[in-house]
Design a protein around this motif. Structure first.
Motif, short mmCIF file in Angstrom:
data_model
loop_
_atom_site.label_atom_id
_atom_site.label_comp_id
_atom_site.label_asym_id
_atom_site.label_seq_id
_atom_site.Cartn_x
_atom_site.Cartn_y
_atom_site.Cartn_z
N GLY A 151 -15.00 17.95 -15.16
CA GLY A 151 -14.55 17.88 -16.55
C GLY A 151 -14.63 16.23 -17.06
N TYR A 152 -15.28 15.75 -16.26
CA TYR A 152 -15.62 14.18 -16.83
C TYR A 152 -16.79 13.93 -17.71
CZ TYR A 152 -13.17 12.94 -12.39
OH TYR A 152 -12.24 12.68 -11.30
N MET A 153 -17.44 15.44 -17.92
CA MET A 153 -18.53 15.33 -18.76
C MET A 153 -18.48 16.79 -19.70
SD MET A 153 -22.43 14.50 -17.36
CE MET A 153 -22.51 12.71 -16.97
N ARG A 154 -18.91 16.50 -20.91
CA ARG A 154 -18.90 17.93 -21.67
C ARG A 154 -20.02 18.95 -21.13
NH1 ARG A 154 -21.85 19.93 -25.97
NH2 ARG A 154 -23.13 18.31 -26.20
N PRO A 155 -19.57 19.95 -20.74
CA PRO A 155 -20.85 20.99 -20.41
C PRO A 155 -21.82 21.02 -21.32
CG PRO A 155 -18.49 22.11 -20.39
CD PRO A 155 -18.58 20.76 -21.15
N CYS A 156 -23.20 20.92 -20.63
CA CYS A 156 -24.32 21.09 -21.46
C CYS A 156 -25.42 21.95 -20.75
CB CYS A 156 -25.14 19.81 -21.62
SG CYS A 156 -24.00 18.43 -22.58
N GLU A 157 -26.27 22.45 -21.36
CA GLU A 157 -27.28 23.27 -20.62
C GLU A 157 -28.06 22.21 -19.48
OE1 GLU A 157 -30.21 25.12 -18.77
OE2 GLU A 157 -31.05 23.88 -20.21
N LEU A 161 -30.71 19.18 -19.92
CA LEU A 161 -30.33 17.82 -19.93
C LEU A 161 -30.67 17.07 -18.95
CD1 LEU A 161 -28.02 15.90 -20.96
CD2 LEU A 161 -26.56 16.55 -19.09
N ASP A 193 -25.55 5.16 -24.42
CA ASP A 193 -24.56 5.18 -25.55
C ASP A 193 -25.06 6.27 -26.44
OD1 ASP A 193 -22.83 4.30 -27.73
OD2 ASP A 193 -24.81 3.72 -28.88
N ALA A 194 -26.40 6.59 -26.59
CA ALA A 194 -26.93 7.72 -27.38
C ALA A 194 -26.28 8.99 -26.69
CB ALA A 194 -28.51 7.69 -27.78
N PHE A 195 -26.53 9.14 -25.51
CA PHE A 195 -25.92 10.27 -24.95
C PHE A 195 -24.71 10.74 -24.66
CE2 PHE A 195 -30.48 10.38 -22.57
CZ PHE A 195 -30.93 11.68 -23.14
N TRP A 196 -24.24 9.63 -24.70
CA TRP A 196 -22.49 9.63 -24.18
C TRP A 196 -21.72 9.82 -25.29
CZ3 TRP A 196 -20.13 10.78 -20.03
CH2 TRP A 196 -18.85 10.67 -19.93
N ASN A 197 -21.88 9.17 -26.45
CA ASN A 197 -21.29 9.31 -27.85
C ASN A 197 -21.82 10.05 -28.92
OD1 ASN A 197 -19.00 7.47 -27.02
ND2 ASN A 197 -20.52 5.80 -27.29
N GLY A 198 -23.13 10.47 -28.50
CA GLY A 198 -23.95 11.61 -29.45
C GLY A 198 -24.17 10.90 -30.87
#
Lengths: 204, 204
Positions: A151-157, A161, A193-198
């Motif tokens: 749960g430390y990261m939003r689930p993505c494919e 990723l 930053d781009a990956f983390w915050n979107g």
């Protein structure tokens, strides 16, 4: 052969690898001859063959050394960070910074060799070298997977990723200028930053 | 020369480019000879020289055609989307899908040539080819900049973001398997999902 000869032999092999690496990088593997490498090392062409059977063996050795270096970097950075309890965003930054430092600063030729000269190796050797890359991809993928599961990261494919994160750091080879205004550290921070915050606007 | 000859001449040049492209892709530029290309086309080596001065001219022509194709794709997709009023996430997906379709399906060799064979071109020609890439990077960068300025996208460091987005799609060349379980469309959607929504867990 005494210990001293053994040491000397080892050192000459290192110098051959170093000079071959520089020549493959600057003018390409195909265009580099064993004679040229010998000249740069300052030994005879015949002496070269005491160390390496042929040019292919030099390329293969360079590729395995590069692969091992990248693998150690990834493995070390992941285990160091995962045990640290640091926020995941910081962990990711540290892992990717460690990896890019290894390959851009200590191993700048490896990316070019991997993208380019590896085609000159026979299939079974190519598979060994690509194996290092696969191991690395799996290490990062499994790390990301564990972070999502906890749960430390939003689930993505996960496959997309993992390769996208790899792409972002490997691509630095093509555009990052160490003489430019952005430090490597800040570029890696920008990537994370781009990956983390979107990109989705905060108000949206 | 009558019109018919002109047409035939043009068609032969196209076939030469096509066959050269296949050979450069499969065995590399350096290893391919004018004789081999002539054999594949089914004309004499002498006849080849009516169309192209040398192998370098063939490579250069292929590179400019590839560059133009990528440039048209990017330009077309951005202007089509920007005028559409579609949500930015959908716009980004469409732009990147268009771009990847162009280079993975219609132009699969261009990436390899750009990464690899371009080194065989003299400096001034290399600059022209790299110019196409630069134009493309600027187009995407300006699009992302406009989106940020209008508040449609969270502000990020623009240079890093642009190259990172490029990296994510160019890297597909190394890992995406059209025979695999993920369609190209869904991979592009996954990439945009990671960038758009970020990795930060929703509860965090």
């Amino acid at each position: 052969m005494n210990a001293n000869n053994g040491m000397q032999r080892h050192e000459t092999a290192q110098v051959i690898l170093w000079e071959a690496n520089e020549l493959f990088y600057s003018q390409g593997y195909e265009k580099t001859s064993m004679r040229e490498i010998a000249e740069r090392v300052g030994i005879s062409k015949a002496a070269m063959y005491h160390h390496f059977e042929n040019k292919e063996e030099i390329l293969y050795t360079l590729c395995t050394l590069g692969g091992e270096m990248m693998d150690e970097s990834m493995q070390g950075a992941i285990s160091r960070n995962e045990g640290s309890g640091a926020p995941i965003r910081e962990q990711l930054t540290d892992i990717l910074f460690d990896y890019t430092t290894t390959y851009l600063q200590h191993n700048k030729n490896f990316n070019k060799i991997l993208l380019h000269d590896i085609e000159s190796l026979p299939e079974e050797k190519k598979r060994v070298i690509k194996g290092y890359e696969k191991v690395n991809v799996h290490r990062l993928q499994n790390y990301l997977k564990r972070m999502m599961e906890r749960g430390y990261m939003r689930p993505c494919e996960l496959t997309t990723l993992t390769f996208t994160v790899f792409a972002s750091v490997h691509w630095l080879y093509f555009w990052y200028d160490p003489e430019g205004s952005l430090s490597l550290r800040s570029v890696v921070e920008n990537i994370v930053d781009a990956f983390w915050n979107g990109l989705k606007p905060v108000h949206g």
